[in-house]
Design a protein around this motif. Sequence first.
Motif, PDB file in Angstrom:
ATOM      1  N   TYR A  44       0.823  -1.215   0.000  1.00 36.04           N
ATOM      2  CA  TYR A  44       0.000   0.000   0.000  1.00 36.04           C
ATOM      3  C   TYR A  44       0.856   1.263   0.000  1.00 36.04           C
ATOM      4  O   TYR A  44       0.576   2.217  -0.717  1.00 36.04           O
ATOM      5  N   ALA A  47       2.412   1.673  -3.454  1.00 36.38           N
ATOM      6  CA  ALA A  47       1.410   2.132  -4.424  1.00 36.38           C
ATOM      7  C   ALA A  47       1.081   3.599  -4.210  1.00 36.38           C
ATOM      8  O   ALA A  47       0.945   4.370  -5.168  1.00 36.38           O
ATOM      9  N   PHE A  48       0.971   4.022  -2.956  1.00 35.71           N
ATOM     10  CA  PHE A  48       0.692   5.427  -2.658  1.00 35.71           C
ATOM     11  C   PHE A  48       1.846   6.314  -3.115  1.00 35.71           C
ATOM     12  O   PHE A  48       1.624   7.391  -3.678  1.00 35.71           O
ATOM     13  N   VAL A  50       3.987   5.720  -5.565  1.00 34.85           N
ATOM     14  CA  VAL A  50       3.951   5.786  -7.033  1.00 34.85           C
ATOM     15  C   VAL A  50       2.842   6.728  -7.487  1.00 34.85           C
ATOM     16  O   VAL A  50       3.038   7.563  -8.383  1.00 34.85           O
ATOM     17  N   PHE A  51       1.673   6.634  -6.858  1.00 39.00           N
ATOM     18  CA  PHE A  51       0.547   7.513  -7.209  1.00 39.00           C
ATOM     19  C   PHE A  51       0.908   8.976  -6.961  1.00 39.00           C
ATOM     20  O   PHE A  51       0.645   9.837  -7.808  1.00 39.00           O
ATOM     21  N   GLN A  52       1.504   9.285  -5.818  1.00 42.07           N
ATOM     22  CA  GLN A  52       1.890  10.658  -5.502  1.00 42.07           C
ATOM     23  C   GLN A  52       2.947  11.172  -6.472  1.00 42.07           C
ATOM     24  O   GLN A  52       2.920  12.338  -6.864  1.00 42.07           O
ATOM     25  N   THR A  53       3.871  10.321  -6.872  1.00 43.95           N
ATOM     26  CA  THR A  53       4.887  10.727  -7.839  1.00 43.95           C
ATOM     27  C   THR A  53       4.246  11.097  -9.171  1.00 43.95           C
ATOM     28  O   THR A  53       4.605  12.102  -9.787  1.00 43.95           O
ATOM     29  N   ILE A  54       3.280  10.310  -9.600  1.00 47.93           N
ATOM     30  CA  ILE A  54       2.575  10.602 -10.850  1.00 47.93           C
ATOM     31  C   ILE A  54       1.807  11.909 -10.737  1.00 47.93           C
ATOM     32  O   ILE A  54       1.841  12.740 -11.649  1.00 47.93           O
ATOM     33  N   VAL A  55       1.123  12.123  -9.610  1.00 46.66           N
ATOM     34  CA  VAL A  55       0.364  13.369  -9.415  1.00 46.66           C
ATOM     35  C   VAL A  55       1.296  14.572  -9.433  1.00 46.66           C
ATOM     36  O   VAL A  55       1.019  15.582 -10.084  1.00 46.66           O
TER      37      VAL A  55
END
Length: 193
Positions: A44, A47-48, A50-55
């Motif tokens: 988790y 994944a968070f 990676v998501f924050q990096t994309i944002v």
Amino acid sequence: MAEKMNQQEYPLAPATRQSRSDEESGTLRSEELKRKKRIKLAIYIAAFAVFQTIVILVFALTVMRVKTPKVRLGTDVTFQNFSAGTQASPSFDLSFTTQVGVKNTNFGPYKFDSTIATFMYQGVTVGQVTIPKGKAGLRSTKKVGVIVNVDSNTLSSTAGLGSELGAGVLTLNSQSFKYFYPVLILSFLDLPS
């Protein structure tokens, strides 16, 4: 009875032995559950991240990108003086005031240095004006009043100028360099008669 004495009785397996294996298996199960929870938590968190990096990357490439402001001349033009030559010897000397708008499309204030707007007639420079340095606010337009002086003294050929002046229209193009792209296009001037 003698038989009973010769016969040794072996004690049964202690009950604690079974409970030890139950405790050990219970401990192993709880350790395995804890391990699985840690792995799930790590997944988790990864994944968070990676998501924050994309944002953050999308935010940096779209919102935080610094765009060059757009420079436009205002349509409210006040003529101060105008003199035109004759049809045989066409020339002009024009002075007018207008507003220059520096439109900032960025998500933050934009400081710009002074720059020069050049006015041209058929590709030949006929006048210049200095746009003073300033600061355009967040997604707003900074308006600056300027006085523009243009004349035909630098024109080597006045072909077509006489017919334009006779029609009461003078077409000028303008470009602003330095910190602005050449986006200032001026094709207006309905000259007073």
